[in-house]
Design a protein around this motif. Sequence first.
Motif, PDB file in Angstrom:
ATOM      1  N   ILE A 104       8.871 -21.352 -18.996  1.00  0.00           N
ATOM      2  CA  ILE A 104      10.029 -21.725 -19.829  1.00  0.00           C
ATOM      3  C   ILE A 104      11.312 -21.169 -19.213  1.00  0.00           C
ATOM      4  O   ILE A 104      12.308 -21.859 -19.095  1.00  0.00           O
ATOM      5  N   CYS A 105      11.265 -19.896 -18.839  1.00  0.00           N
ATOM      6  CA  CYS A 105      12.430 -19.310 -18.150  1.00  0.00           C
ATOM      7  C   CYS A 105      11.936 -18.484 -16.974  1.00  0.00           C
ATOM      8  O   CYS A 105      11.247 -17.484 -17.166  1.00  0.00           O
ATOM      9  N   PRO A 106      12.319 -18.874 -15.742  1.00  0.00           N
ATOM     10  CA  PRO A 106      11.803 -18.152 -14.571  1.00  0.00           C
ATOM     11  C   PRO A 106      12.323 -16.719 -14.450  1.00  0.00           C
ATOM     12  O   PRO A 106      11.834 -15.948 -13.627  1.00  0.00           O
ATOM     13  N   GLY A 107      13.296 -16.345 -15.266  1.00  0.00           N
ATOM     14  CA  GLY A 107      13.808 -14.956 -15.200  1.00  0.00           C
ATOM     15  C   GLY A 107      13.099 -14.031 -16.167  1.00  0.00           C
ATOM     16  O   GLY A 107      13.409 -12.844 -16.233  1.00  0.00           O
ATOM     17  N   PHE A 108      12.131 -14.551 -16.901  1.00  0.00           N
ATOM     18  CA  PHE A 108      11.472 -13.732 -17.927  1.00  0.00           C
ATOM     19  C   PHE A 108      10.759 -12.526 -17.309  1.00  0.00           C
ATOM     20  O   PHE A 108      10.123 -12.631 -16.282  1.00  0.00           O
TER      21      PHE A 108
ATOM     22  N   GLU B  15      12.705 -18.617 -28.574  1.00  0.00           N
ATOM     23  CA  GLU B  15      11.255 -18.453 -28.520  1.00  0.00           C
ATOM     24  C   GLU B  15      10.866 -17.288 -27.614  1.00  0.00           C
ATOM     25  O   GLU B  15       9.923 -16.556 -27.900  1.00  0.00           O
ATOM     26  N   ILE B  16      11.604 -17.112 -26.513  1.00  0.00           N
ATOM     27  CA  ILE B  16      11.144 -16.078 -25.578  1.00  0.00           C
ATOM     28  C   ILE B  16      12.153 -14.957 -25.317  1.00  0.00           C
ATOM     29  O   ILE B  16      11.738 -13.862 -24.983  1.00  0.00           O
ATOM     30  N   CYS B  17      13.458 -15.225 -25.461  1.00  0.00           N
ATOM     31  CA  CYS B  17      14.426 -14.175 -25.085  1.00  0.00           C
ATOM     32  C   CYS B  17      14.196 -12.882 -25.870  1.00  0.00           C
ATOM     33  O   CYS B  17      14.375 -11.792 -25.353  1.00  0.00           O
ATOM     34  N   ARG B  18      13.768 -12.996 -27.136  1.00  0.00           N
ATOM     35  CA  ARG B  18      13.594 -11.768 -27.918  1.00  0.00           C
ATOM     36  C   ARG B  18      12.445 -10.908 -27.406  1.00  0.00           C
ATOM     37  O   ARG B  18      12.345  -9.742 -27.736  1.00  0.00           O
TER      38      ARG B  18
ATOM     39  N   GLY C 158      12.229  -8.505 -21.300  1.00  0.00           N
ATOM     40  CA  GLY C 158      12.759  -7.207 -20.892  1.00  0.00           C
ATOM     41  C   GLY C 158      14.120  -7.319 -20.228  1.00  0.00           C
ATOM     42  O   GLY C 158      14.795  -6.314 -20.004  1.00  0.00           O
ATOM     43  N   ASN C 159      14.564  -8.536 -19.890  1.00  0.00           N
ATOM     44  CA  ASN C 159      15.875  -8.721 -19.249  1.00  0.00           C
ATOM     45  C   ASN C 159      16.972  -9.105 -20.240  1.00  0.00           C
ATOM     46  O   ASN C 159      18.080  -9.421 -19.826  1.00  0.00           O
ATOM     47  N   ARG C 160      16.660  -9.094 -21.536  1.00  0.00           N
ATOM     48  CA  ARG C 160      17.660  -9.612 -22.474  1.00  0.00           C
ATOM     49  C   ARG C 160      18.915  -8.748 -22.516  1.00  0.00           C
ATOM     50  O   ARG C 160      19.970  -9.215 -22.921  1.00  0.00           O
TER      51      ARG C 160
ATOM     52  N   ALA D  47      22.721 -15.397 -18.568  1.00  0.00           N
ATOM     53  CA  ALA D  47      22.665 -16.647 -19.353  1.00  0.00           C
ATOM     54  C   ALA D  47      22.764 -16.340 -20.849  1.00  0.00           C
ATOM     55  O   ALA D  47      23.454 -17.026 -21.604  1.00  0.00           O
ATOM     56  N   LEU D  48      22.073 -15.285 -21.258  1.00  0.00           N
ATOM     57  CA  LEU D  48      22.106 -14.900 -22.670  1.00  0.00           C
ATOM     58  C   LEU D  48      23.500 -14.389 -23.035  1.00  0.00           C
ATOM     59  O   LEU D  48      24.030 -14.655 -24.116  1.00  0.00           O
ATOM     60  N   TYR D  49      24.081 -13.659 -22.098  1.00  0.00           N
ATOM     61  CA  TYR D  49      25.425 -13.119 -22.295  1.00  0.00           C
ATOM     62  C   TYR D  49      26.416 -14.256 -22.541  1.00  0.00           C
ATOM     63  O   TYR D  49      27.243 -14.200 -23.452  1.00  0.00           O
TER      64      TYR D  49
HETATM   65  S1  SF4 Z   1      16.791 -13.148 -21.643  1.00  0.00           S
HETATM   66 FE1  SF4 Z   1      17.453 -14.350 -19.863  1.00  0.00          FE
HETATM   67  S2  SF4 Z   1      15.862 -13.999 -18.348  1.00  0.00           S
HETATM   68 FE2  SF4 Z   1      15.000 -13.399 -20.317  1.00  0.00          FE
HETATM   69  S3  SF4 Z   1      14.002 -15.217 -21.063  1.00  0.00           S
HETATM   70 FE3  SF4 Z   1      16.053 -15.236 -21.912  1.00  0.00          FE
HETATM   71  S4  SF4 Z   1      17.270 -16.448 -20.477  1.00  0.00           S
HETATM   72 FE4  SF4 Z   1      15.375 -15.887 -19.444  1.00  0.00          FE
END
Ligand code: SF4
Length: 360
Positions: free
Chosen positions: A16-20, A192-195, A198-200, A205-207
């Motif tokens: 879903i997000c390659p930065g997860f 679904e996944i940002c929460r 560990g990179n949140r 992108a979230l910023y």
């Molecule tokens: S916080 Fe950033 S890196 Fe992590 S899942 Fe969300 S968009 Fe991807």
Amino acid sequence: MKQTGITASGLKYAEICPGFSNDSDGDTVAADEGKLLHKACETGDLTGLTDEQKEQVEKCLGFIAPMVAGADRDLREQEMRVPIINRRGIVDRLIIKNRTAYAIDWKFGRNPVDDAEINNQGQAYALALLKGMPDIERVVVLFVSPRCNDISKGEFTQADVPRLETRIMTILARRAAVFEEAREDLLNPTDEICRYCGNRGTCPALYSKALVVAQNYADTQLDIPPKFHPSTWTTPEEHSIGRRLALVLEKWVESVKSHNLQFVMDAGQTIPGFEMKTKSGKREIRDTLAAYAALKDDLTVEEFLAACGPVSMTKLEEAVAARAKRGEKSKRKEALYERLTDMGILETGRDVYYLARVRG
Ligand code: SF4
């Protein structure tokens, strides 16, 4: 942003997000319970489980009982190597029968998992078995989710190997693009996944999403910290700008919660992905003496007072001050404080520090 290794169960999020990345500071309550229930499924020993947990484990064991009969092999917690990501994977129960491998995975969450046909973890296990056990012709992946009353099934043969490999390779290639080539455009923020990521705290992108919200919600033009993560702020000005931004976002979060509740309660609407729940209101006895009178045949006075819990020092001081003569209130409060301290029964919690906004 930090990069953590990918496991079979983490492939879904990385797709879903390659930065997860895994969040090592995240809540482990569900994971700890999962380990406990998996252990019970492995050993058949249900000691220490609640009635509800026992029921879930019994459902799992009941499901596989007929499959085990006549099996060529019945393996528990079977370890294998998942190709391409080159990580260890563990199949909760592996039953081999007539050149078919049944890979069974217990899922004790309260939300259904992706269907076994398309589930990344299931496909990774199927790939590992098809590549690692050449005598196997067919792999049947079964996700058994007792709390969702669901059993999901996916079937795979050698003909599926190329597409399973391609899917995993694509995930890894996109991940490499994010972490090695700084391709921030590939990041995909979703609730679904940002929460769980560990990179949140450092994700650009979230910023950007948070900034759009903050800019539109603030009454006045907001300054934006030049760098996102608070650990990178070095000057008092950067910390001040960040704190102002956080105040706006906190207010927005509270406003979302209260308007959503109103939307459901007053307008009778539903919000996709959420359901209305209630918590019982706080129960409190207002008349302590009357309560003691009602319970004095069942409890000693010591037991009753222990159940009442700690006494508020502020309220005791107010009571003592209320009986003191004018001009003596502070002295009486001080004397009370000293007396209780000398007796060693007054405990003072740690001071709490916070930053208050300076007006003007
Ligand atoms: S916080 Fe950033 S890196 Fe992590 S899942 Fe969300 S968009 Fe991807």
